[in-house]
Design a protein around this motif. Structure first.
Motif, PDB file in Angstrom:
ATOM      1  N   VAL A 113       0.811  -1.221   0.000  1.00  0.00           N
ATOM      2  CA  VAL A 113       0.000   0.000   0.000  1.00  0.00           C
ATOM      3  C   VAL A 113       0.847   1.275   0.000  1.00  0.00           C
ATOM      4  O   VAL A 113       0.302   2.371  -0.117  1.00  0.00           O
ATOM      5  N   TYR A 114       2.165   1.147   0.081  1.00  0.00           N
ATOM      6  CA  TYR A 114       3.039   2.321   0.135  1.00  0.00           C
ATOM      7  C   TYR A 114       3.628   2.721  -1.213  1.00  0.00           C
ATOM      8  O   TYR A 114       4.210   3.796  -1.331  1.00  0.00           O
ATOM      9  N   PHE A 115       3.514   1.891  -2.236  1.00  0.00           N
ATOM     10  CA  PHE A 115       4.208   2.157  -3.492  1.00  0.00           C
ATOM     11  C   PHE A 115       3.237   2.683  -4.542  1.00  0.00           C
ATOM     12  O   PHE A 115       2.335   1.976  -5.006  1.00  0.00           O
ATOM     13  N   THR A 116       3.430   3.945  -4.913  1.00  0.00           N
ATOM     14  CA  THR A 116       2.491   4.604  -5.824  1.00  0.00           C
ATOM     15  C   THR A 116       2.521   4.000  -7.221  1.00  0.00           C
ATOM     16  O   THR A 116       1.527   4.053  -7.942  1.00  0.00           O
ATOM     17  N   ALA A 117       3.644   3.395  -7.613  1.00  0.00           N
ATOM     18  CA  ALA A 117       3.756   2.841  -8.961  1.00  0.00           C
ATOM     19  C   ALA A 117       2.824   1.657  -9.182  1.00  0.00           C
ATOM     20  O   ALA A 117       2.521   1.311 -10.331  1.00  0.00           O
ATOM     21  N   ILE A 118       2.371   1.024  -8.105  1.00  0.00           N
ATOM     22  CA  ILE A 118       1.482  -0.134  -8.253  1.00  0.00           C
ATOM     23  C   ILE A 118       0.082   0.171  -7.727  1.00  0.00           C
ATOM     24  O   ILE A 118      -0.720  -0.745  -7.512  1.00  0.00           O
ATOM     25  N   ALA A 119      -0.237   1.437  -7.531  1.00  0.00           N
ATOM     26  CA  ALA A 119      -1.538   1.803  -6.965  1.00  0.00           C
ATOM     27  C   ALA A 119      -2.691   1.265  -7.795  1.00  0.00           C
ATOM     28  O   ALA A 119      -3.723   0.852  -7.249  1.00  0.00           O
ATOM     29  N   ALA A 120      -2.529   1.243  -9.102  1.00  0.00           N
ATOM     30  CA  ALA A 120      -3.617   0.771  -9.961  1.00  0.00           C
ATOM     31  C   ALA A 120      -3.861  -0.726  -9.810  1.00  0.00           C
ATOM     32  O   ALA A 120      -4.977  -1.207 -10.048  1.00  0.00           O
ATOM     33  N   GLN A 121      -2.839  -1.473  -9.413  1.00  0.00           N
ATOM     34  CA  GLN A 121      -2.984  -2.923  -9.237  1.00  0.00           C
ATOM     35  C   GLN A 121      -3.455  -3.303  -7.842  1.00  0.00           C
ATOM     36  O   GLN A 121      -3.924  -4.423  -7.625  1.00  0.00           O
ATOM     37  N   CYS A 122      -3.283  -2.389  -6.894  1.00  0.00           N
ATOM     38  CA  CYS A 122      -3.436  -2.747  -5.488  1.00  0.00           C
ATOM     39  C   CYS A 122      -4.826  -3.293  -5.166  1.00  0.00           C
ATOM     40  O   CYS A 122      -4.964  -4.259  -4.414  1.00  0.00           O
ATOM     41  N   GLN A 123      -5.854  -2.708  -5.729  1.00  0.00           N
ATOM     42  CA  GLN A 123      -7.213  -3.154  -5.428  1.00  0.00           C
ATOM     43  C   GLN A 123      -7.484  -4.589  -5.894  1.00  0.00           C
ATOM     44  O   GLN A 123      -8.328  -5.278  -5.328  1.00  0.00           O
ATOM     45  N   GLN A 124      -6.762  -5.031  -6.895  1.00  0.00           N
ATOM     46  CA  GLN A 124      -6.958  -6.392  -7.409  1.00  0.00           C
ATOM     47  C   GLN A 124      -5.987  -7.403  -6.809  1.00  0.00           C
ATOM     48  O   GLN A 124      -6.271  -8.608  -6.783  1.00  0.00           O
ATOM     49  N   GLN A 125      -4.832  -6.929  -6.306  1.00  0.00           N
ATOM     50  CA  GLN A 125      -3.779  -7.855  -5.915  1.00  0.00           C
ATOM     51  C   GLN A 125      -3.463  -7.881  -4.424  1.00  0.00           C
ATOM     52  O   GLN A 125      -2.802  -8.807  -3.956  1.00  0.00           O
ATOM     53  N   ASP A 126      -3.913  -6.892  -3.660  1.00  0.00           N
ATOM     54  CA  ASP A 126      -3.643  -6.829  -2.224  1.00  0.00           C
ATOM     55  C   ASP A 126      -4.938  -7.171  -1.501  1.00  0.00           C
ATOM     56  O   ASP A 126      -5.828  -6.324  -1.362  1.00  0.00           O
ATOM     57  N   LEU A 127      -5.051  -8.404  -1.024  1.00  0.00           N
ATOM     58  CA  LEU A 127      -6.352  -8.962  -0.660  1.00  0.00           C
ATOM     59  C   LEU A 127      -6.360  -9.537   0.754  1.00  0.00           C
ATOM     60  O   LEU A 127      -5.306  -9.852   1.317  1.00  0.00           O
ATOM     61  N   PRO A 128      -7.545  -9.682   1.358  1.00  0.00           N
ATOM     62  CA  PRO A 128      -7.639 -10.336   2.663  1.00  0.00           C
ATOM     63  C   PRO A 128      -7.091 -11.768   2.610  1.00  0.00           C
ATOM     64  O   PRO A 128      -7.151 -12.442   1.583  1.00  0.00           O
ATOM     65  N   LEU A 129      -6.569 -12.233   3.739  1.00  0.00           N
ATOM     66  CA  LEU A 129      -5.853 -13.505   3.814  1.00  0.00           C
ATOM     67  C   LEU A 129      -6.621 -14.713   3.283  1.00  0.00           C
ATOM     68  O   LEU A 129      -5.998 -15.597   2.677  1.00  0.00           O
ATOM     69  N   PRO A 130      -7.945 -14.847   3.484  1.00  0.00           N
ATOM     70  CA  PRO A 130      -8.610 -16.054   2.980  1.00  0.00           C
ATOM     71  C   PRO A 130      -8.378 -16.319   1.497  1.00  0.00           C
ATOM     72  O   PRO A 130      -8.453 -17.470   1.053  1.00  0.00           O
ATOM     73  N   ARG A 131      -8.087 -15.278   0.724  1.00  0.00           N
ATOM     74  CA  ARG A 131      -7.847 -15.492  -0.703  1.00  0.00           C
ATOM     75  C   ARG A 131      -6.610 -16.363  -0.951  1.00  0.00           C
ATOM     76  O   ARG A 131      -6.521 -17.048  -1.970  1.00  0.00           O
ATOM     77  N   LEU A 132      -5.661 -16.374  -0.011  1.00  0.00           N
ATOM     78  CA  LEU A 132      -4.486 -17.219  -0.169  1.00  0.00           C
ATOM     79  C   LEU A 132      -4.880 -18.685  -0.256  1.00  0.00           C
ATOM     80  O   LEU A 132      -4.364 -19.426  -1.101  1.00  0.00           O
ATOM     81  N   LEU A 133      -5.776 -19.120   0.597  1.00  0.00           N
ATOM     82  CA  LEU A 133      -6.199 -20.522   0.558  1.00  0.00           C
ATOM     83  C   LEU A 133      -6.857 -20.845  -0.773  1.00  0.00           C
ATOM     84  O   LEU A 133      -6.599 -21.897  -1.371  1.00  0.00           O
ATOM     85  N   THR A 134      -7.688 -19.931  -1.261  1.00  0.00           N
ATOM     86  CA  THR A 134      -8.335 -20.128  -2.562  1.00  0.00           C
ATOM     87  C   THR A 134      -7.290 -20.261  -3.665  1.00  0.00           C
ATOM     88  O   THR A 134      -7.369 -21.165  -4.511  1.00  0.00           O
ATOM     89  N   ASP A 135      -6.310 -19.377  -3.670  1.00  0.00           N
ATOM     90  CA  ASP A 135      -5.285 -19.411  -4.714  1.00  0.00           C
ATOM     91  C   ASP A 135      -4.416 -20.658  -4.616  1.00  0.00           C
ATOM     92  O   ASP A 135      -4.026 -21.250  -5.639  1.00  0.00           O
ATOM     93  N   LEU A 136      -4.093 -21.085  -3.403  1.00  0.00           N
ATOM     94  CA  LEU A 136      -3.307 -22.305  -3.237  1.00  0.00           C
ATOM     95  C   LEU A 136      -4.053 -23.520  -3.776  1.00  0.00           C
ATOM     96  O   LEU A 136      -3.487 -24.349  -4.498  1.00  0.00           O
ATOM     97  N   GLN A 137      -5.323 -23.614  -3.442  1.00  0.00           N
ATOM     98  CA  GLN A 137      -6.108 -24.776  -3.872  1.00  0.00           C
ATOM     99  C   GLN A 137      -6.353 -24.779  -5.378  1.00  0.00           C
ATOM    100  O   GLN A 137      -6.444 -25.849  -5.994  1.00  0.00           O
ATOM    101  N   ALA A 138      -6.428 -23.588  -5.965  1.00  0.00           N
ATOM    102  CA  ALA A 138      -6.703 -23.471  -7.399  1.00  0.00           C
ATOM    103  C   ALA A 138      -5.445 -23.525  -8.247  1.00  0.00           C
ATOM    104  O   ALA A 138      -5.526 -23.446  -9.484  1.00  0.00           O
ATOM    105  N   GLY A 139      -4.283 -23.626  -7.627  1.00  0.00           N
ATOM    106  CA  GLY A 139      -3.042 -23.591  -8.379  1.00  0.00           C
ATOM    107  C   GLY A 139      -2.803 -22.241  -9.020  1.00  0.00           C
ATOM    108  O   GLY A 139      -2.215 -22.154 -10.103  1.00  0.00           O
TER     109      GLY A 139
END
Length: 255
Positions: A113-139
């Motif tokens: 959340v501190y790097f302005t160069a990735i601000a446009a991506q942050c809403q899609q890529q910086d997510l609450p922790l439960p998404r990690l389990l989803t991504d791990l299971q989905a490969g």
């Protein structure tokens, strides 16, 4: 070793090496089964500059500061988030890319959340922790993942035992995932800083199928070494102080 395609960083909080060594049963057992850096040091105090160093090779001139985004401490500099597809996962964050304190969530432990160069991506890529389990299971694990436990789970506000139990829940989920089982993922677990009594020496574990069990590396490593190692593994240019830091690859038999 297989070619590494994914690196995962988990950062715990505010304990020196000797406070964890022999006092964190799951993490200590993991170090015994995998690898432990015995002379690894954080680079600053308090939390924020260490988190920024881990992802950018620089404290962004914020040594001594835990300032929040929006108060003039954002950085326009480069980071690993701008070098490769990434995802950050923060426990107790109430939404995506939240830049304010909320309950047990602290943005100062969520460097994306501190790097302005990735601000446009942050809403899609910086997510609450439960998404990690989803991504791990989905490969669907990204090449670079940064995992932030909340203020209790990371041992900042709670006990070492609380953090150890959190690791005992989440690390098996990572190592049982398809991305880890096919030999292409390396997991790094470190502490942001010590509590000012051990010269910033912190407990750092390297987990990968290629790490010989019981590896103990006494080389002088830092957070910049961790970034260098991850960038090397992913074939990325070295940022900032990572370019002059010691690599951890040889010590831990990483490809």
């Amino acid at each position: 070793p297989a070619q590494v395609k994914h690196v995962v960083t988990i950062v715990m909080e505010n304990h020196g090496f000797s406070q964890i060594d022999g006092h964190s049963p799951f993490l200590n057992a993991l170090a015994h089964r995998c690898g432990l850096a015995t002379n690894y040091r954080a680079v600053s105090h308090p939390s924020l500059p260490n988190y920024l160093a881990l992802v950018s090779g620089s404290t962004q001139r914020l040594d001594g500061s835990d300032c929040s985004p929006g108060s003039g401490c954002e950085s326009s500099g480069p980071s690993i988030f701008a070098q490769t597809p990434w995802r950050a996962y923060a426990e107790s964050m109430p939404g995506a890319c939240v830049d304010r304190n909320s309950g047990a969530y602290a943005p100062r432990h969520n460097p994306a959340v501190y790097f302005t160069a990735i601000a446009a991506q942050c809403q899609q890529q910086d997510l609450p922790l439960p998404r990690l389990l989803t991504d791990l299971q989905a490969g669907a694990l990204a090449p670079y993942s940064f995992v932030t436990p909340n203020l209790c789970s990371d041992e900042h506000d709670c006990q070492i035992s609380d953090g150890d139990r959190w690791l005992a829940r989440w690390v098996p989920r990572i190592v049982r995932s398809p991305a880890y089982r096919d030999g292409t993922t390396v997991l790094f677990i470190t502490y942001d800083e010590d509590d000012h009594v051990e010269g910033n020496r912190v407990y750092t574990v390297v987990v990968a199928p290629s790490v010989p069990p019981g590896t103990r590396a006494g080389t002088a490593f830092t957070h910049y070494s961790l970034l260098r190692t991850q960038e090397e593994l992913l074939g990325l240019p070295l940022l900032g102080a990572a370019a002059s830091a010691a690599s951890m690859r040889t010590a831990f038999h990483l490809s």
